[in-house]
Design a protein around this motif. Sequence first.
Motif, PDB file in Angstrom:
ATOM      1  N   ARG A   1       0.847  -1.246  -0.065  1.00 31.08           N
ATOM      2  CA  ARG A   1       0.014  -0.054   0.045  1.00 31.08           C
ATOM      3  C   ARG A   1       0.820   1.054  -0.038  1.00 31.08           C
ATOM      4  N   ARG A   2       1.908   1.183   0.782  1.00 34.61           N
ATOM      5  CA  ARG A   2       2.593   2.562   0.920  1.00 34.61           C
ATOM      6  C   ARG A   2       3.551   2.566  -0.507  1.00 34.61           C
ATOM      7  N   HIS A   3       3.707   1.764  -1.179  1.00 36.56           N
ATOM      8  CA  HIS A   3       4.423   1.902  -2.308  1.00 36.56           C
ATOM      9  C   HIS A   3       3.737   1.769  -3.525  1.00 36.56           C
TER      10      HIS A   3
ATOM     11  N   ARG B   1      -0.252   6.425  -4.192  1.00 34.24           N
ATOM     12  CA  ARG B   1       0.397   6.879  -3.006  1.00 34.24           C
ATOM     13  C   ARG B   1       1.737   7.211  -3.060  1.00 34.24           C
TER      14      ARG B   1
ATOM     15  N   ALA C   1       3.099  10.957  -2.257  1.00 27.14           N
ATOM     16  CA  ALA C   1       4.190  11.396  -1.029  1.00 27.14           C
ATOM     17  C   ALA C   1       5.360  11.446  -1.587  1.00 27.14           C
TER      18      ALA C   1
ATOM     19  N   ASP D   1       7.290   0.194   8.600  1.00 23.31           N
ATOM     20  CA  ASP D   1       7.150   1.536   8.207  1.00 23.31           C
ATOM     21  C   ASP D   1       8.132   1.916   7.174  1.00 23.31           C
TER      22      ASP D   1
ATOM     23  N   PHE E   1       9.841   2.953   3.692  1.00 24.76           N
ATOM     24  CA  PHE E   1       9.236   3.763   2.490  1.00 24.76           C
ATOM     25  C   PHE E   1      10.425   4.050   1.777  1.00 24.76           C
TER      26      PHE E   1
ATOM     27  N   ARG F   1      11.494   5.673  -1.376  1.00 24.82           N
ATOM     28  CA  ARG F   1      10.725   6.695  -2.164  1.00 24.82           C
ATOM     29  C   ARG F   1      10.990   6.726  -3.711  1.00 24.82           C
TER      30      ARG F   1
END
Length: 272
Positions: free
Chosen positions: A74-76, A80, A84, A179, A181, A183
């Motif tokens: 989901r974060r990647h 999103r 971000a 957590d 991430f 980028r």
Amino acid sequence: MSASRHAYVTLVTNADYATGARALVNSLKLTATAADIVVMHTGGVEAAALAPLEALGARLVAAELLPTSDAFNRRHARERLHAAAPFTKGGKPAFHTPLDNFAKLRLWQLAAYERVVFIDADAIVLRNIDRLFGYPEFCAAPNVYESLADFHRMNSGVFVARPAQRTFAAMLERLDAPDAFWRRTDQTFLQSFFPDWHGLPVFYNMLQYVWFNLPALWDWRSVSVVHYQYEKPWQAGHDKADRLAPLIALWRAYHDGTAIPDIDALANPAAA
Ligand code: UDP
Ligand code: MN
């Protein structure tokens, strides 16, 4: 299993990148390399898109996306990640899925090879670069396409690696830490995993924006790999197509397998 201890490896997770890989495989064959040419592909690529690569002599290796956690995925996810960590310097095509990039790490599972040179599917190789197989892990070129400050950063479009299951396992553990991430996905991760990366000359991964942003750096006699970062040469009429026309024509020639321009003539047009 292959007899070669060396392989060029690329990744394709959809038909668009299979189109890219066709030009890359053609270009590698023209360098008369002795190494294997391996295309890692996920289930997202239909057989019809892979068949031409196999016909060219590439070795197809099935490789699934990494078993990362739902929270990591989901974060990647594309929307999103783009929100971000916006891309302000160039455009990413709609067919680019950031999460897919991490599947590159599967090359560390190809432990039958002593060394591999990974090359993004959106690149072409202009001259023999087999000497890279004599280089240690981990070598990569700087992420230069705008300014000198970029020499501090690494680009993960071309790199030298030593496959080992142990390394792959250690990577998976580090990658999906709580957590975490990354980028710029695999690129940020690899720079963090190999903080002492050896620098390759920029010519081993010449980014297409150098053509218009840093033209003094573009020396055809030295460029070994052209890497079409951001917009892809097979994207119809993208917004930098005019400025990149000579590079797109070069890619097209490798893709189609016809009339490859003489690089020495490009280097010295007056003498051609
Ligand atoms: N890739 C892929 N499918 C995707 C995204 C990436 O197959 O949806 C592979 C492909 O080999 C590609 C590389 O990962 O060349 C890195 O992505 P890309 O080259 O688009 O990133 P850029 O060089 O523009 O940063
Ligand atoms: Mn790329």
